[in-house]
Scaffold this motif. Structure first.
Motif: not given
Ligand SMILES: *Cc1c(COP(=O)(O)O)cnc(C)c1O
Length: 387
Positions: A348-360
């Motif tokens: 949750g600290d770096f939501p865009e990095s976490e989202r990229a890790a899930r979606e790309t």
């Protein structure tokens, strides 16, 4: 409808077949000379690479990871120091910071480019900040002007992790020529890959170049006298000979990757599968793919062609069934890696990095990829999304 066809993620055998006749004599010459470490072959390769990167100095080293490590060592960075970087990168970026005893301080990414968001850097600077380490991920440069402005204003050095970005450009400047250090890798899957490990550091600063040359050979100068402690970070002459041959082809290979990227764009758009740009939109729900965003005034060299997709893990399994190579770079952002528990970050600290890790997901983009292979990749993704 296209015939099913196997598509590897990368096909280095196809590349080797086109250059075998140049590589073999270059390797033989090193073997006949028996000057296998540093020496003339390495020096010649360094000169050509310096020219290519438009930097006065290039220092060959043992790997991209070691290029990062000795750049940090050359700055005297160690315990108590902090280095600002991105959590969405290959492990070596933050691994090097931790190995010199310093603390990686993460800043989240820009969701369009997957590179560090310069707007987040200023708030993370403390009196202990000793370097900023942006990564040019997938072959496109981080937004360097604001990063250099923040760093220069405070006298903080910038170390570019350009491992995926040889020949990439930012507003007319080459990757590795903007910060004090440019760190490159010749890992075989990079755009300019050796037949083993190798790396390079570029710099515009004469004194820095001299320091790096001393550090890569145990800090010795003259031989057997050590004013500083370095390590064995020497560049292997066989690898240098191979890299020098491959460098002659690099621009043509880059053009091939760029035209493959343009072809994917046409195919995804023609199939009605792509989200319109302004990226950063969620991939979920719409059943469409977010294509990579090419920034104006940059030269993207497409080390990877990475798209955002809905139901990413299911798509991966489907592509695997169809024998289409793909990969996730990277499934676990660095702030939530087990070894960095001690840094105290949490999900949750770096939501865009976490989202990229899930979606790309990265698709095959290597130069030798055929029309038929590219068409089959897009057709399979279409079947998955619409089926
Ligand atoms: C490949 C890579 C490295 C490490 O390079 P090696 O030569 O494998 O040690 C470092 N950073 C990034 C972003 C990379 O992609």
């Amino acid at each position: 409808m296209t015939q099913p066809i196997t598509v590897p993620l990368l096909d280095l055998k196809a590349q080797y077949a086109t250059i075998r006749d140049e590589i073999r004599p270059a390797v033989d010459a090193v073997l006949e000379s028996q000057m296998c470490i540093l020496g003339a072959t390495v020096a010649e390769c360094e000169t050509k690479l310096a020219e290519y990167c438009r930097c006065p100095h290039a220092v060959g080293v043992s790997s991209g990871s070691d290029a990062l490590l000795i750049s940090l060592m050359a700055e005297g960075i160690g315990p108590g120091d902090e280095v600002i970087t991105t959590p969405y990168t290959f492990f070596a970026t933050a691994g090097g910071i931790a190995r010199v005893g310093a603390k990686p301080v993460f800043v989240d990414i820009d969701p369009q480019t997957y590179n560090i968001d310069p707007a987040g850097i200023e708030a993370k600077i403390t009196p202990n900040t000793k370097a900023i380490l942006p990564v040019h991920l997938y072959g496109q440069c981080a937004d360097m002007d604001p990063i250099m402005a923040i760093a220069d204003g405070r006298g903080i050095p910038v170390i570019e992790d350009a491992a995926q970005a040889i020949g990439s450009e930012y507003k007319g400047r080459r990757a590795g020529s903007i910060g004090r250090y440019g760190c490159f890798s010749f890992f075989p899957s990079k755009n300019l890959g050796a037949a083993g490990d190798g790396g390079l550091i570029t710099t515009c600063d004469d004194a820095v170049a001299e320091k790096l040359r001393i550090l890569r050979a145990h800090g010795s100068k003259p031989k057997y006298y050590h004013a500083t402690i370095g390590g064995n970070f020497r560049f292997d002459a066989l690898q240098a000979a191979i890299v020098a041959v491959k460098l002659r082809h690099l621009d043509q290979w880059t053009a091939g990757r760029q035209s493959n990227a343009a072809r994917y764009r046409r195919l995804f758009e023609a199939a009605g599968l792509s989200l319109p740009s302004p990226a950063g939109r969620g991939a979920g729900g719409e059943g469409l793919v977010q294509l990579p965003v090419e920034m104006d005034g940059y030269r993207h060299i497409y080390n990877q062609f990475v798209i955002r997709v809905p139901r990413r893990d299911e798509l991966r399994a489907y592509l695997k069934e169809q024998k289409i190579g793909n990969e996730v770079y990277y499934p676990v952002p660095l702030h939530v890696q087990k070894c960095f528990d001690y840094l105290g970050y949490k999900e949750g600290d770096f939501p865009e990095s976490e989202r990229a890790a899930r979606e790309t997901i990265a698709l095959p983009i290597y130069t030798e990829l055929s029309d038929q292979q590219a068409e089959w990749v897009v057709e399979c993704i279409g079947r998955f999304l619409k089926g």
